[in-house]
Design a protein around this motif. Structure first.
Motif, short mmCIF file in Angstrom:
data_model
loop_
_atom_site.label_atom_id
_atom_site.label_comp_id
_atom_site.label_asym_id
_atom_site.label_seq_id
_atom_site.Cartn_x
_atom_site.Cartn_y
_atom_site.Cartn_z
N VAL A 129 0.73 -1.23 0.17
CA VAL A 129 -0.11 -0.12 -0.06
C VAL A 129 0.70 1.56 0.35
O VAL A 129 0.78 1.88 -0.15
N GLY A 130 2.47 1.22 -0.29
CA GLY A 130 3.00 2.30 -0.61
C GLY A 130 4.04 2.31 -1.40
O GLY A 130 4.27 1.76 -2.19
N ALA A 131 4.98 2.92 -1.19
CA ALA A 131 5.84 3.03 -2.23
C ALA A 131 7.17 2.13 -2.59
O ALA A 131 7.34 2.76 -1.03
N LEU A 132 7.96 2.26 -3.37
CA LEU A 132 9.19 1.89 -3.25
C LEU A 132 10.09 2.88 -3.75
O LEU A 132 9.58 2.69 -5.18
N VAL A 133 11.31 3.54 -3.26
CA VAL A 133 11.88 4.07 -3.72
C VAL A 133 13.28 3.92 -3.89
O VAL A 133 14.21 3.51 -2.95
N ASP A 134 14.02 4.31 -5.02
CA ASP A 134 16.26 4.29 -4.68
C ASP A 134 16.70 4.66 -3.65
O ASP A 134 16.19 5.75 -3.85
N ASP A 135 17.47 3.72 -3.65
CA ASP A 135 18.35 4.29 -2.91
C ASP A 135 18.92 5.57 -2.60
O ASP A 135 18.85 6.45 -1.73
#
Length: 618
Positions: A129-135
């Motif tokens: 239910v959320g976002a994955l963000v690049d390191d």
């Protein structure tokens, strides 16, 4: 005999051997790394794509095609990706990023490394239910898992940090960082509207052993008509392999030039060695040895040392290629498995031995013509001073070998001949400079200078001088370094942004007509000058020379690439040329041209009326 004769001169022969070691090491290291990279790309081609088939388009897929597309493969995942500003409310950080709205299932191949690891698995299963963000994006703005990220009108929690995405390099992540959101949250962003630039993709997974290319072949004409591109594992492997193969070939030619530089040192060292051995050769001639036998004695010596130098260089190159994946890892889309490449080692050994023997032959050929009279008359030089036709033959073989090696790397005769001609021109210019220097010093010798200066200059044109050899060596080394630095400068110059003088450092894209006044007021408040306004109209080709796009696509001999006929064009217009432009044909634009005064503008074929502008500012 060759072994016994070398006992007193092995230190000089060792110098001869060391001249080619580094060149062979570079050649073997680069080619072995290239072979390992090509093999790794073949083995990990599915991970590069993340699926067996990818269909992509800049428009939503034609509803008429959807029934046929839904029958493809065992499973599929949809994606909509676009560039957008994203913000981190806690740190107030804002940056342009690539937003990827993904459906469950992708990637089908390859590891999606996230922190925590469960975040990637939940996203892939469609439970996130959320976002994955690049390191790199999180590190830039000091954000962390648990914070929120805002995309358009949507604010969602950051549930994971992306460390590695299949097919994405660390360098590309730094240039265009990604934010992954679930596909079902795309509408909530409010960013998908008419005129939005969105790339639509569908990823397919097929049963093992399926011939994907044959499966989609019946749909090719319909896909082309709908401007849908297809990408398979084989095509992605070919595209990726070609890009890195070009880099490997360029570096191999650079290493070959370094080897040539070492071979010039070989010729110099062997020439001095031969001068020392002329008296010994004369004694052998008196004892009944023929000129051919005397030549073979010293040719065996140099060939053996050349082979030993090539072996040492190949071993050193095998060690070098172990380091290259660590140095270039962030630029590579795959994990390179390192192994010794027999083909690269064999090529290095063959090239090193051949070049060492050919360049050593140039001074060694004089041994054939040594007269027994040298035993009685040390000043007898007529036997080796006259031209030898075999030297011309050896030089021709050297030239053919250089062109052949260049062709083996480039597979283009024009490039190979250009490479050979460029080297010949450089060597000829350097040799001419050395000969000219000797001639000028002999003719205009400064007799009034000090004794030390006169002796030093005289050594440049005295018998057995190495003036030409040294100038060629130094000049070729400088030529090699200058080529590398020039190439580096050209590559960096294409991506370097300059903030000095009147160079712009910010570009605002896609400013709609109704937005111009607001943007202008915002820039005025910040005292930011606008350097240039560029009107942009989105178009597609309708016809070329009165031939419609449909007719051109059916004509396989037209020579017009398919993508040029189906892609969208961002077209601009203005009444003057910029300082970097030059009119080579046609008539110059008329000042203050308007659609009414510009028939070409009115008749310009277009299938889109969307227009915007880009502003270049400082």
């Amino acid at each position: 005999m060759a072994w016994r004769d070398s006992r007193r001169s092995r230190s000089r022969l060792a110098l001869f051997m060391s001249s080619i070691v580094l060149g062979i090491a570079a050649l073997v290291g680069i080619n072995s790394f290239g072979d390992n990279l090509a093999r790794s790309i073949r083995e990990q081609a599915r991970e590069l794509l993340g699926a067996d088939l990818v269909l992509s388009s800049t428009q939503p897929f034609d509803p008429k095609l959807l029934p046929a597309l839904q029958k493809l493969g065992q499973t599929r995942s949809d994606e909509a990706s676009f560039a957008s500003l994203v913000s981190f409310p806690r740190t107030q950080g804002v940056r342009l990023a690539q937003v990827r709205a993904l459906g469950p299932g992708f990637p089908y191949y390859g590891d999606w490394e996230t922190q925590p690891a469960a975040a990637g698995a939940q996203f892939k299963a469609g439970q996130s239910v959320g976002a994955l963000v690049d390191d790199v994006l999180l590190a830039q703005f000091d954000a962390r898992v648990g914070d929120s990220v805002k995309v358009g009108s949507l604010t969602v929690p950051i549930v994971g940090r992306v460390l590695k995405t299949p097919g994405q390099t660390g360098f590309s992540a730094a240039v265009a960082p990604k934010v992954f959101i679930p596909k079902n949250l795309l509408a909530a962003t409010g960013l998908i509207r008419p005129g939005s630039r969105v790339q639509y993709r569908t990823y397919y997974r097929f049963a093992p052993g399926t011939d994907v290319a044959a499966t989609i072949k019946p749909l090719e004409s319909k896909l082309e008509a709908s401007n849908i591109d297809s990408d398979t594992v084989a095509s992605r492997q070919q595209q990726t392999g070609r890009a890195f193969q070009d880099l490997t070939r360029f570096l191999s030619l650079v290493a070959f030039v370094a080897l040539l530089l070492g071979c010039v040192g070989v010729a110099s060292a062997v020439n001095l060695y031969v001068q020392e051995k002329l008296a010994s050769v004369a004694v052998l001639r008196c004892l009944g040895a023929s000129g051919r036998q005397a030549l073979l004695i010293y040719l065996i010596q140099t060939s053996g040392l050349g082979l030993l130098g090539a072996i040492i260089g190949a071993a050193l190159g095998a060690v070098v290629q172990l380091v290259l994946p660590q140095v270039l890892g962030s630029f590579l889309p795959v994990t390179v498995s390192v192994a010794v490449s027999p083909a690269a080692v064999g090529l290095g050994l063959l090239t090193g031995l051949a070049m060492a023997v050919l360049f050593a032959l140039l001074p060694l050929l004089a041994i054939r013509r040594v007269s027994p009279l040298r035993v009685l008359r040390a000043s007898f030089e007529e036997d080796t001073a006259t031209p030898d036709p075999l030297r011309g033959l050896v030089l021709a073989v050297v030239g053919l070998f250089i062109v052949g090696f260049a062709y083996a790397q480039t597979r283009e005769w024009k490039q190979a001949l250009g490479f050979g001609a460029g080297l010949l021109l450089a060597l000829g210019a350097l040799a001419g400079l050395g000969l000219g220097l000797r001639y000028q010093l002999r003719r205009y010798f400064p007799v009034g200078w000090s004794y030390v200066a006169r002796q030093g200059l005289a050594n440049l044109f005295r018998p057995q001088n190495q003036t030409v050899t040294l100038i060629i060596s130094l000049g070729l080394g400088t030529f090699l370094l200058a080529t590398l630095f020039l190439t580096q400068g050209l590559l960096l110059g294409r991506v370097q942004l300059s903030a000095s003088g009147r160079q712009p450092n910010l570009v605002l894209f896609d400013i709609q007509t109704e937005q111009e006044k607001g943007v202008e007021q915002l820039l005025a408040k910040q005292a930011i000058p606008v350097m240039q306004r560029v009107p942009i109209v989105t178009m597609r080709l309708a016809a070329i020379n009165r031939r419609t796009v449909g007719q051109l696509r059916k004509d396989t001999a037209s020579g017009v690439p398919l993508f040029a006929l189906t892609r969208e064009y961002r077209v601009t217009y203005r009444d003057t040329l910029s300082a970097s432009e030059k009119l080579v044909a046609g008539t110059p634009p008329r000042p203050a041209a308007t659609p009414a005064a510009c028939p070409a503008c009115r008749s310009m074929p277009t299938t889109s009326s969307a227009s915007s502008s880009s502003w270049v500012i400082r």
